[in-house]
Scaffold this motif. Structure first.
Motif, PDB file in Angstrom:
ATOM      1  N   LYS A  70       0.830  -1.065   0.023  1.00  0.00           N
ATOM      2  CA  LYS A  70      -0.070   0.141  -0.162  1.00  0.00           C
ATOM      3  C   LYS A  70       0.902   1.311  -0.149  1.00  0.00           C
ATOM      4  O   LYS A  70       0.538   2.154  -0.773  1.00  0.00           O
ATOM      5  CB  LYS A  70      -0.941   0.147   1.269  1.00  0.00           C
ATOM      6  N   PHE A  71       2.000   1.326   0.671  1.00  0.00           N
ATOM      7  CA  PHE A  71       2.715   2.365   0.702  1.00  0.00           C
ATOM      8  C   PHE A  71       3.306   2.720  -0.761  1.00  0.00           C
ATOM      9  O   PHE A  71       3.544   3.751  -0.984  1.00  0.00           O
ATOM     10  CB  PHE A  71       3.812   2.124   1.826  1.00  0.00           C
ATOM     11  N   LEU A  72       3.743   1.588  -1.163  1.00  0.00           N
ATOM     12  CA  LEU A  72       4.471   1.606  -2.719  1.00  0.00           C
ATOM     13  C   LEU A  72       3.587   2.092  -3.678  1.00  0.00           C
ATOM     14  O   LEU A  72       3.745   3.226  -4.558  1.00  0.00           O
ATOM     15  CB  LEU A  72       5.022   0.296  -3.146  1.00  0.00           C
ATOM     16  N   ALA A  73       2.316   1.246  -3.494  1.00  0.00           N
ATOM     17  CA  ALA A  73       1.442   1.988  -4.591  1.00  0.00           C
ATOM     18  C   ALA A  73       0.848   3.430  -4.242  1.00  0.00           C
ATOM     19  O   ALA A  73       0.911   4.397  -5.478  1.00  0.00           O
ATOM     20  CB  ALA A  73      -0.019   0.934  -4.402  1.00  0.00           C
ATOM     21  N   LEU A  74       0.774   3.784  -3.187  1.00  0.00           N
ATOM     22  CA  LEU A  74       0.733   5.255  -2.921  1.00  0.00           C
ATOM     23  C   LEU A  74       1.603   6.417  -3.367  1.00  0.00           C
ATOM     24  O   LEU A  74       1.393   7.341  -4.128  1.00  0.00           O
ATOM     25  CB  LEU A  74       0.241   5.493  -1.366  1.00  0.00           C
ATOM     26  N   ALA A  75       2.929   6.005  -3.131  1.00  0.00           N
ATOM     27  CA  ALA A  75       3.843   6.753  -3.578  1.00  0.00           C
ATOM     28  C   ALA A  75       3.964   6.849  -5.116  1.00  0.00           C
ATOM     29  O   ALA A  75       4.376   7.606  -5.501  1.00  0.00           O
ATOM     30  CB  ALA A  75       5.079   6.188  -2.939  1.00  0.00           C
ATOM     31  N   HIS A  76       3.665   5.624  -5.908  1.00  0.00           N
ATOM     32  CA  HIS A  76       3.888   5.607  -7.285  1.00  0.00           C
ATOM     33  C   HIS A  76       2.887   6.468  -7.834  1.00  0.00           C
ATOM     34  O   HIS A  76       2.945   7.081  -8.749  1.00  0.00           O
ATOM     35  CB  HIS A  76       3.534   4.105  -7.609  1.00  0.00           C
ATOM     36  N   GLY A  79       3.635   9.979  -8.107  1.00  0.00           N
ATOM     37  CA  GLY A  79       4.458  10.156  -8.922  1.00  0.00           C
ATOM     38  C   GLY A  79       5.935  10.215  -8.610  1.00  0.00           C
ATOM     39  O   GLY A  79       6.960  10.356  -9.251  1.00  0.00           O
ATOM     40  N   PHE A  80       6.233   9.504  -7.122  1.00  0.00           N
ATOM     41  CA  PHE A  80       7.447   9.294  -6.697  1.00  0.00           C
ATOM     42  C   PHE A  80       8.102   8.282  -7.524  1.00  0.00           C
ATOM     43  O   PHE A  80       7.440   7.150  -7.929  1.00  0.00           O
ATOM     44  CB  PHE A  80       7.602   9.080  -5.309  1.00  0.00           C
ATOM     45  N   ILE A  81       9.511   8.057  -7.873  1.00  0.00           N
ATOM     46  CA  ILE A  81      10.105   7.010  -8.057  1.00  0.00           C
ATOM     47  C   ILE A  81      10.359   6.248  -6.794  1.00  0.00           C
ATOM     48  O   ILE A  81      10.855   6.688  -5.715  1.00  0.00           O
ATOM     49  CB  ILE A  81      11.587   7.215  -8.640  1.00  0.00           C
ATOM     50  N   TRP A  94       5.521 -11.921  -1.466  1.00  0.00           N
ATOM     51  CA  TRP A  94       4.992 -10.697  -1.894  1.00  0.00           C
ATOM     52  C   TRP A  94       4.789 -10.242  -3.406  1.00  0.00           C
ATOM     53  O   TRP A  94       4.341  -9.293  -3.811  1.00  0.00           O
ATOM     54  CB  TRP A  94       5.760  -9.483  -1.313  1.00  0.00           C
ATOM     55  N   ALA A  95       5.710 -10.992  -4.246  1.00  0.00           N
ATOM     56  CA  ALA A  95       5.791 -10.792  -5.546  1.00  0.00           C
ATOM     57  C   ALA A  95       4.663 -10.069  -6.259  1.00  0.00           C
ATOM     58  O   ALA A  95       4.673  -9.061  -6.940  1.00  0.00           O
ATOM     59  CB  ALA A  95       6.531 -11.807  -6.298  1.00  0.00           C
ATOM     60  N   GLU A  96       3.408 -10.709  -6.059  1.00  0.00           N
ATOM     61  CA  GLU A  96       2.402 -10.498  -7.138  1.00  0.00           C
ATOM     62  C   GLU A  96       2.039  -9.207  -6.533  1.00  0.00           C
ATOM     63  O   GLU A  96       1.353  -8.092  -7.314  1.00  0.00           O
ATOM     64  CB  GLU A  96       1.284 -11.529  -6.913  1.00  0.00           C
ATOM     65  N   ARG A  97       1.871  -8.820  -5.234  1.00  0.00           N
ATOM     66  CA  ARG A  97       1.336  -7.541  -4.641  1.00  0.00           C
ATOM     67  C   ARG A  97       2.275  -6.463  -5.009  1.00  0.00           C
ATOM     68  O   ARG A  97       1.847  -5.318  -5.124  1.00  0.00           O
ATOM     69  CB  ARG A  97       0.832  -7.572  -3.218  1.00  0.00           C
ATOM     70  N   LEU A  98       3.475  -6.754  -5.164  1.00  0.00           N
ATOM     71  CA  LEU A  98       4.559  -5.886  -5.558  1.00  0.00           C
ATOM     72  C   LEU A  98       4.647  -5.156  -7.048  1.00  0.00           C
ATOM     73  O   LEU A  98       5.240  -4.247  -7.427  1.00  0.00           O
ATOM     74  CB  LEU A  98       5.806  -6.120  -4.910  1.00  0.00           C
ATOM     75  N   LYS A  99       4.065  -6.141  -7.819  1.00  0.00           N
ATOM     76  CA  LYS A  99       4.386  -5.939  -9.210  1.00  0.00           C
ATOM     77  C   LYS A  99       3.699  -4.678  -9.658  1.00  0.00           C
ATOM     78  O   LYS A  99       2.900  -4.239  -9.341  1.00  0.00           O
ATOM     79  CB  LYS A  99       3.555  -6.968 -10.113  1.00  0.00           C
ATOM     80  N   GLY A 100       4.718  -3.978 -10.445  1.00  0.00           N
ATOM     81  CA  GLY A 100       4.533  -2.602 -11.058  1.00  0.00           C
ATOM     82  C   GLY A 100       4.578  -1.666 -10.077  1.00  0.00           C
ATOM     83  O   GLY A 100       4.494  -0.318 -10.506  1.00  0.00           O
ATOM     84  N   LYS A 101       4.773  -1.777  -8.789  1.00  0.00           N
ATOM     85  CA  LYS A 101       4.811  -0.634  -7.964  1.00  0.00           C
ATOM     86  C   LYS A 101       6.291  -0.222  -7.564  1.00  0.00           C
ATOM     87  O   LYS A 101       6.395   0.916  -6.976  1.00  0.00           O
ATOM     88  CB  LYS A 101       4.286  -1.115  -6.820  1.00  0.00           C
ATOM     89  N   VAL A 102       7.263  -0.796  -7.866  1.00  0.00           N
ATOM     90  CA  VAL A 102       8.640  -0.858  -7.438  1.00  0.00           C
ATOM     91  C   VAL A 102       9.420  -0.659  -8.723  1.00  0.00           C
ATOM     92  O   VAL A 102       9.606  -1.549  -9.574  1.00  0.00           O
ATOM     93  CB  VAL A 102       9.258  -1.943  -6.531  1.00  0.00           C
TER      94      VAL A 102
END
Length: 327
Positions: A70-76, A79-81, A94-102
């Protein structure tokens, strides 16, 4: 000449807890809470206002936090890198939930030999890193391998490059080890070893900030003419929701954020501490990579020019420049 006059990076410690016990780190020894989603959401808005471009969700082991996706999605979305480094133990979960967010996903790997890597990390995580690489690639992710270099594992660079980097077309990040506080990192690399690293860094799929090499040759940061701009380039937020100054590793003072990071950062007391960046007695000889990297990027000096080719190379390979342009 100063080129950027606002902070560019936030090292956001979501917890100090870790499921590894690395010999060259003491973070895992600290008791720690977990940051809350409300705190992260509030602070990200203020970080945006302050001009920060990159959020590094770190720890400890950041994947121990149950809301890290959720933190990564919100930052993304803001507009943050985003960047995250993991020992790999929990990535398969975690892989599926992190996909596209890092944007910059790093797997720590310090040897091509399981026994050597696991010994340095204090837990059996080599097999999990290998599994994580396979899973990430199947998901279309492009993780990097971050290799912390000591004298005793220098010979592993070639094997890592040939056996893991090239077959998987990953980026190898060479991270020279550094000492801080009472944490030892072994004998310092010799001039010949630094030259070897510098040459190795010119290879395809390899990133080494040559500014790190130059700084080590010069004996690190010098308080009479500091290159370190840690406090003015990097905001450090603790799991207790505090602003830590001048950097995590010194942690001279901690300020409760209390819902208004922007006002706190611009307060008189914080500005006075920022003015001392790189000038405190403990700053003499410092070579801590995570603070020197942004320091090299904001002021035009010899380290700026040393760091520039590798920085451009990395951003070209990763495509992060596209997100920077959007911002």
């Amino acid at each position: 000449m100063r080129l950027v006059h606002h902070p560019v990076l936030c090292n956001y410690y979501v917890t100090y807890r870790c499921n590894a016990k690395c010999s060259f780190c003491d973070i895992w020894e600290k008791p720690s809470p977990y940051v809350t989603l409300e705190q992260v959401e509030q602070n990200l808005l203020h970080l945006k206002k302050l001009g920060v471009n990159v959020i590094d969700f770190t720890g400890g082991e950041p994947l121990l936090h149950r809301e890290i996706d959720k933190f990564l999605a919100l930052a993304h979305e803001l507009g943050f890198i985003t960047t995250l480094t993991t020992n790999g133990l929990l990535y398969p979960k975690w892989a599926e939930r992190l996909k596209g967010k890092v944007d910059m996903l790093h797997f720590s790997l310090d040897s091509s030999e399981k026994e050597q890597h696991d010994k340095g990390r204090g837990v059996a995580c080599f097999d999990f890193v290998m599994q994580s690489i396979e899973i990430a690639r199947k998901l279309g992710e492009h993780p990097d391998i971050i290799f912390t270099v000591f004298r005793e594992n220098l010979d592993q660079l070639e094997k890592i490059y040939r056996e893991i980097i090239l077959p998987n077309k990953l980026l190898l990040i060479i991270n020279p080890a550094f000492a801080y506080n009472e944490v030892a990192s072994g004998d310092a690399l010799t001039s010949e070893e630094l030259t070897f690293l510098s040459e190795f860094g010119k290879r395809k799929y390899v990133y080494l900030n040559d500014g790190f090499i130059a700084l080590r040759r010069d004996g690190g940061n010098h308080i009479n003419n500091p290159v370190c701009k840690a406090a003015s380039t990097t905001l450090v937020i603790s799991p207790e929701n505090e602003l830590v100054l001048p950097c995590y590793h010194l942690g001279e003072k901690k300020f409760p954020i209390s819902g208004n990071l922007y006002a706190l950062y611009n307060s008189k007391e914080v500005k006075q501490l920022i003015a001392l960046e790189g000038r405190l007695p403990q700053c003499e000889g410092c070579t801590i990579n995570c603070y020197m990297q942004p320091s090299f990027a904001v002021e035009m000096n010899k380290y700026f020019w040393k760091a520039l080719p590798s920085t451009l190379k990395y951003n070209y390979y990763k495509g992060t420049w596209k997100r920077l342009l959007k911002n």
